[in-house]
Enzyme design. Sequence first.
Site, mmCIF file in Angstrom:
data_model
loop_
_atom_site.group_PDB
_atom_site.id
_atom_site.type_symbol
_atom_site.label_atom_id
_atom_site.label_comp_id
_atom_site.label_asym_id
_atom_site.label_seq_id
_atom_site.Cartn_x
_atom_site.Cartn_y
_atom_site.Cartn_z
ATOM 1 N N LYS A 26 93.342 15.909 66.654
ATOM 2 C CA LYS A 26 92.088 16.581 66.926
ATOM 3 C C LYS A 26 91.575 16.142 68.340
ATOM 4 O O LYS A 26 91.449 17.264 69.036
ATOM 5 C CB LYS A 26 91.006 16.081 65.822
ATOM 6 C CG LYS A 26 89.655 17.040 65.955
ATOM 7 C CD LYS A 26 88.698 16.291 65.436
ATOM 8 C CE LYS A 26 88.700 16.271 63.761
ATOM 9 N NZ LYS A 26 88.267 17.621 63.097
ATOM 10 N N ARG A 96 83.868 12.159 64.331
ATOM 11 C CA ARG A 96 85.050 12.427 63.253
ATOM 12 C C ARG A 96 86.226 11.749 63.391
ATOM 13 O O ARG A 96 86.399 11.556 64.739
ATOM 14 C CB ARG A 96 85.265 13.954 63.459
ATOM 15 C CG ARG A 96 84.368 14.758 63.175
ATOM 16 C CD ARG A 96 84.709 16.438 63.296
ATOM 17 N NE ARG A 96 83.833 17.241 63.784
ATOM 18 C CZ ARG A 96 83.505 18.303 62.796
ATOM 19 N NH1 ARG A 96 84.254 18.398 61.594
ATOM 20 N NH2 ARG A 96 82.616 19.193 63.076
ATOM 21 N N GLY A 105 91.050 15.219 54.603
ATOM 22 C CA GLY A 105 90.414 14.943 53.646
ATOM 23 C C GLY A 105 90.500 13.040 53.545
ATOM 24 O O GLY A 105 89.405 12.859 52.632
ATOM 25 N N MET A 107 89.598 10.785 55.791
ATOM 26 C CA MET A 107 88.960 9.794 56.609
ATOM 27 C C MET A 107 87.726 10.537 56.674
ATOM 28 O O MET A 107 87.409 11.595 56.294
ATOM 29 C CB MET A 107 89.601 9.535 57.675
ATOM 30 C CG MET A 107 90.693 8.598 57.637
ATOM 31 S SD MET A 107 91.704 8.061 59.163
ATOM 32 C CE MET A 107 92.095 9.202 59.604
ATOM 33 N N ARG A 339 95.092 23.323 65.344
ATOM 34 C CA ARG A 339 96.694 22.569 64.924
ATOM 35 C C ARG A 339 97.418 23.308 64.482
ATOM 36 O O ARG A 339 97.176 24.897 64.008
ATOM 37 C CB ARG A 339 96.262 21.603 63.838
ATOM 38 C CG ARG A 339 95.676 22.068 62.591
ATOM 39 C CD ARG A 339 94.947 20.867 61.586
ATOM 40 N NE ARG A 339 94.391 21.772 60.137
ATOM 41 C CZ ARG A 339 93.758 21.236 59.238
ATOM 42 N NH1 ARG A 339 93.703 19.787 59.362
ATOM 43 N NH2 ARG A 339 93.334 21.766 58.404
ATOM 44 N N HIS A 455 121.401 16.870 31.709
ATOM 45 C CA HIS A 455 122.253 18.213 31.520
ATOM 46 C C HIS A 455 121.576 19.583 31.442
ATOM 47 O O HIS A 455 122.146 20.363 32.282
ATOM 48 C CB HIS A 455 123.000 17.833 29.983
ATOM 49 C CG HIS A 455 123.740 19.178 29.544
ATOM 50 N ND1 HIS A 455 123.465 20.406 28.905
ATOM 51 C CD2 HIS A 455 124.917 19.337 29.911
ATOM 52 C CE1 HIS A 455 124.520 21.220 28.833
ATOM 53 N NE2 HIS A 455 125.278 20.514 29.333
ATOM 54 N N SER A 763 135.235 12.424 47.375
ATOM 55 C CA SER A 763 134.026 13.060 47.035
ATOM 56 C C SER A 763 132.874 12.220 46.177
ATOM 57 O O SER A 763 133.160 11.755 45.080
ATOM 58 C CB SER A 763 134.072 14.247 46.193
ATOM 59 O OG SER A 763 132.965 15.068 46.056
#
Lengths: 874, 874
Positions: A26, A96, A105, A107, A339, A455, A763
């Site tokens: 930010k 902030r 969400g 902090m 962002r 399966h 393989s």
Amino acid sequence: MKKMVYFFGKGKAEGHSKMKELLGGKGANLAEMTNIALPVPPGFTITTRVCDEYYKSGRKFPAGLSEQIDKNLAKLERVMKAKLGDNKNPLLVSVRSGAAVSMPGMMDTVLNLGLTDKSMIGLAKQTNERTAWDAYRRLINMFGDVVMGVGHERFENAMTALKKKARVKLDTDLKVSHLKELVKKYKSLYRKHTGENFPQNPKVQLRKAIEAVFSSWNTPRAVKYRQINNITGLLGTAVNVQTMVFGNMGATSGTGVCFTRNPSTGENVFYGEFLMNAQGEDVVAGIRTPLPIERLNDYLPDCYEELLAIKDILEKHYKDVQDFEFTIQNGTLYMLQTRTGKRTGLAAVRIAVEMVKEKLINKETAILRVEPSALDQLLHPQFDPKAAKKIIATGLAASPGAASGKIAFTAEDAERRAELGERVLLVRRETSPEDIGGMNAAVGILTSTGGMTSHAAVVARGMGTPCVAGCGVLHIDAKSKTMKVNGKTYNSKDWLSIDGSTGDVMADRVPTVEPELSGQFSTLMKWADSVRRMKVRTNADTPEDSKVARDFGAQGIGLCRTEHMFFEGERIWAMREMILADDKKGRLKALRKLLPIQRRDFVGIFKAMKGLPVTIRLLDPPLHEFLPQDQKAQREMARRLKISVKDVQVKVAQLHEMNPMLGHRGCRLAVTYPEIADMQVRAIIEAACAVKKKGIKVLPEIMIPLVGTVNELSFLKARARAVAAEVIARKGVRLKYMIGTMIEIPRAALTADEIAAEAEFFSFGTNDLTQMTFGYSRDDVGTFVPHYLATEILPRDPFQTLDLGGVGQLVKMGLERGRETRPDLKVGICGEHGGDPDSVKFCHNIGMDYVSCSPYRVPIARLAAAHAVLEEKN
Amino acid sequence: MKKMVYFFGKGKAEGHSKMKELLGGKGANLAEMTNIALPVPPGFTITTRVCDEYYKSGRKFPAGLSEQIDKNLAKLERVMKAKLGDNKNPLLVSVRSGAAVSMPGMMDTVLNLGLTDKSMIGLAKQTNERTAWDAYRRLINMFGDVVMGVGHERFENAMTALKKKARVKLDTDLKVSHLKELVKKYKSLYRKHTGENFPQNPKVQLRKAIEAVFSSWNTPRAVKYRQINNITGLLGTAVNVQTMVFGNMGATSGTGVCFTRNPSTGENVFYGEFLMNAQGEDVVAGIRTPLPIERLNDYLPDCYEELLAIKDILEKHYKDVQDFEFTIQNGTLYMLQTRTGKRTGLAAVRIAVEMVKEKLINKETAILRVEPSALDQLLHPQFDPKAAKKIIATGLAASPGAASGKIAFTAEDAERRAELGERVLLVRRETSPEDIGGMNAAVGILTSTGGMTSHAAVVARGMGTPCVAGCGVLHIDAKSKTMKVNGKTYNSKDWLSIDGSTGDVMADRVPTVEPELSGQFSTLMKWADSVRRMKVRTNADTPEDSKVARDFGAQGIGLCRTEHMFFEGERIWAMREMILADDKKGRLKALRKLLPIQRRDFVGIFKAMKGLPVTIRLLDPPLHEFLPQDQKAQREMARRLKISVKDVQVKVAQLHEMNPMLGHRGCRLAVTYPEIADMQVRAIIEAACAVKKKGIKVLPEIMIPLVGTVNELSFLKARARAVAAEVIARKGVRLKYMIGTMIEIPRAALTADEIAAEAEFFSFGTNDLTQMTFGYSRDDVGTFVPHYLATEILPRDPFQTLDLGGVGQLVKMGLERGRETRPDLKVGICGEHGGDPDSVKFCHNIGMDYVSCSPYRVPIARLAAAHAVLEEKN
């Protein structure tokens, strides 16, 4: 003294967008937007390094920090011509958090900081009484909750009580007198729970708020979030102190969130929403319904014009879709954040390809812009996002896609009803190879036990059929043909819907939308193919699957499982006859019946793959899987094979194993009954000769499964070579073929140097290798692996993403030791991990030649392989 | 040209006793005895390297061999003043195999070689007609059987027919005319079955015999013998061509086999047996019963005196017990072979200790003289002297120990039934090398003919299997599978018991008691203890087992399995109540009942081990193992727990797992139901506190099983520490304890560096580690592992001896990585391998602190640990 605070404002900032590590995402973007002259409310950012030092010194402000804050605050006051706590022209700020990596969400934030009984008066003068009192009560609430831990619900309760008393519904209906009363109430709540008065010194407020943001870095939920998302190596969070702007100042104020392009479809149109007379959290909270962004033109056309211009500036500047927040205060637009915008798979592909055409980015950047796993959404039908859904349970998202059908409780039932044109969903406790017909007939598969490599899950992914597995809350009773979940019972007449991409199980029929593979998709895949080094093959057992996989870009078959070929129609009877035989003679007789059938299968596959390599695994499962387990089927078998039911039961009992996974299967069968492997090798080589005679190139690779010691391989290879030589000589065809092995037993990886002396290719069978390295039976992990994932004892499901710490060690060791013995050893992977992006990257990094995955995951693997190359380059 | 043939004779040999690898054991010792002037008939040895080259060149004589043979034959003829095939003074030779490691009876021999129609005349002149004809018919028989594969029984039948016709019982009763007739008959048999005449050129005889000996190296039975006895790395067999001497020339001739000390008890007395007027194979075949060696004094006192002197010379020279063969021809003594004498475990210990006292060897040599696995015999139970015994016959006490089993009349039958878990006693007229597999599988061996050095007796002693030989009153019919004795008939369903220390044969099964250990045993073990570095612990679950193990010298408990504690008596009901509980509350209620019971168990064990460390493993098996699987028991459970049968069945079905070995068990149970582990930790710590309060030292080590990732251990360790701290604080006792883990999952070994951060000790659970590293379920390997061993795909059973190539890598890696993190990490092993000598040596070599094994194997492990030190030194 180190610089701890970075100022931004008035067209100039001390930081920029490349300083995310120091200023947080930010902070860096606020600085960047300031520098490119976007209207950002001025402020300053305290660095993440300060956060680190704060913790290192036992939660103390480092020396000099207070001075630097004071200096920057003074500068901010000069720029804003306002003063924190002033009773005439008070400066208000937001505080902030903002780390280098977005942790939405996680902090804390404090708004309206700087309000006191005194500056309240100033704010009221500048705006109006209502705005001022509302701002003040919000500050006390937020500060009390976030900084002092009073608990948001206490304030909420006071608010609710007041609204009841005032007989109003909405917060906005409260009058000034109500708000005054509320501030009083909030203050007393604050005092009661903190033992002190709400601070009237705004600098005390600021200092406490900054400390609270630092502290929020190490709350349990933040720590857990970083752990889950593998976020490591960060110093801490930065703190952004920024001049407050208000979107709730009346009819010419507002706030909104926008994307520079549509994040759902990728279309290059401005996309977003806004609320007039509101603050940011009102949009996020979803109490009022926002309007589409183009409607802003109706309210504030100048602001809308400005926003459109800013949108273009942002995309040109950042060269990617931006997700940004703005606020309009009394007709003036402010940018609060920008962002990189999150997007759907569909959008990601379109945006990436279109941005290349717009010359915003180059092809390599475009490739990296699309997460390989995001392609999953493009390749399968999805439920209509607009449709109503009643989710009744959630299981494992075992095979992606959406499906609705009527419940079938047995495979036979599913087959029968599907033939009559019904859409059926196969619902079983677990599936077994006998169910293959019904699984094929069903539109979706739902099981109550078994994990991601059970399966049901493996077969469904191979078929591209949606599947939800291991949904433990379902009580499925095939006998009474009912399924109970949370007290409700469903039967064969009920519709169910499953979303194999989320694991959701829904009642009733939910409408779906078909995916369309766009031209952009092919373009992106072509770019990816030109970049990647590893080849991508597919796991396919039939000509049909092979065809699908080729269309998805598979460059060969990495795993053709021959056992599935023995279940269909009449074949199972020859197979059972062979198993029931008492001696070699009897087995040979039954095998002679199977030979032409197998040969036909291989001819079909070789033709479908024309010229591409095909790895065929010899019979792998234990013989008892081919025998019927229930009495009715056992009676039928006795009748067909003209033996007694008792004989059938004796054989079933004889073949019973305590741990079939670790029993008589794979090459162990071939060593003890070599005639079975002989027949399969003969079928493969005869088919290859026949196809080659028709002028089609054919590259068979015979794969011997479950090798644990080189002696098993030496023995079987010698026999296979003898059979092949005999066939080739007889047919008079020049044919090249390889013999190799699966590395799927820990001992095979540990002794890969010895095994490579015999094997011409490896393989890695990472399904079994994971089972044995962890000691987990994939059929039984439902009892504890979900708990392990929930409590983070396991960071990820090792059957989905290769466990690099353990299983990965063995894979790397096996590859390296194998190549020590045979430098040109061809090495691939054919477990489920071959279609998992992170696992594909690992395979690239250690130097594998190819990965092989189910047809529908081939594009994902292609893209992941390209990512691996580009990430290695960077 | 390489030297391929080594001459010996007339007091001088080209070889000596250290050249076993090249000359074979027999050849090297014939050379050695020649060099120390013992009376050895001259001859020459063709090297083992020639055998190797013979195979490598596709069964051809290497260039130059024929010339070297001719040269040495000419030398032999000069020395002996006789000529091969001569009609006046013919030289006769024996052709015998002889590898570096003794493989008694496994390879072929031809005697009297050089006899033809012509040289027969010469021999008759020199001896007498009877001797010559008898020698000739023996040659045709042996040559026909061994070299040309005609089949011994064809010649036997001809002999039997002739004896019937001549109405005589013994071979020796046949007249010259009979023997002439027999030679004629034998020749025609030879012609009939080989298509050619018996060769009249003695050099052709010699060449063919030499090739036959080479071929006998790779017969299936020889291959199997080497496999059973882990004989690897040999080049092949040498061939000894030696002048014939005849023990069957009349009253002053004879032959015998002796040991310098008693190989059964170890007593320092001359021990052996002989037959007058007989050849060596007559003693071995067990047709005539030989006399004890001291009786030779009655027949030929001079020879007996000479033999006594030779016995002393041999022991002084070789410094070990010798097993030698002699022949007396017309009063002249010849030595035909000497080798280190095989002995019982009891004898090995006594001989080793007494030879130190006699200053023949030092203590270290004495320790190395006793094979750790040989102690097994000393530790095996004997019949309870108080038990009722119904002795039905008595034979020779051929190999000590007590055994009871159901009768098997053929070796194949014994092998097959033993594989199915039956205890079988092999009962044969006599045994032959082909029976080796069945002898190995049987708990005991009983024969009706043959002496102390018969095949059965020698092989049984080597295996440590109890054996009664030469029990002539038994009438054994392998065809009808019956044994008659004194009018009573026994069949395959009957139990028999044999006491190999007394020769008693008893009806029915007889109870056994523990053995008592001699003073020599303690002396040897004391010497071993003073040498070894590793500690030896035991696996014991009860105070009783702990006591036994302490008496055997255990230095602690390395594995106390707590689950066994839940099966006894009333406990199982509390356990089942816990399993049936629907929630934590219900589980806690049941666990409270189990707590005092567990505590009592631990108090008992801590007291028994006073002061020695005790490693207690928390609950390991899956919960369904505690629930009844059959309907009757389920009904009882329903009744006891006052629930419906249906509820019991639902729970059983719910807990059912496809592969329980890889399922919800070990620490996975503890993580999902932590209250179970809490209870166990509480019981352990409370017990430890209680014992400590009584002034007894106690060292509990809590072991968390089946850890695959460090997170499991961190979680459980934290909980255990909390429970322990609470108990210790409450009890007010100062108690030290450790928390560690089993390394039994491949991933645990691979991530041992991480796990060691939490674990205070490692104990390698090599049973499970072997299962997972190989992908073998111990319960199910019966279907293919026997086949793998038989065909040498596996060199040894990995569940018996640690697989160094694969599992051993993980053990070494686990130990090294663990110690990287925690240099003082205590490391041990508690799988079955802890009692296997070769595995114990491996544990020593990689630096383990201790091994832990079952109580009866503790002395074996102590001795093996000492061997490891001494072998490292050498």
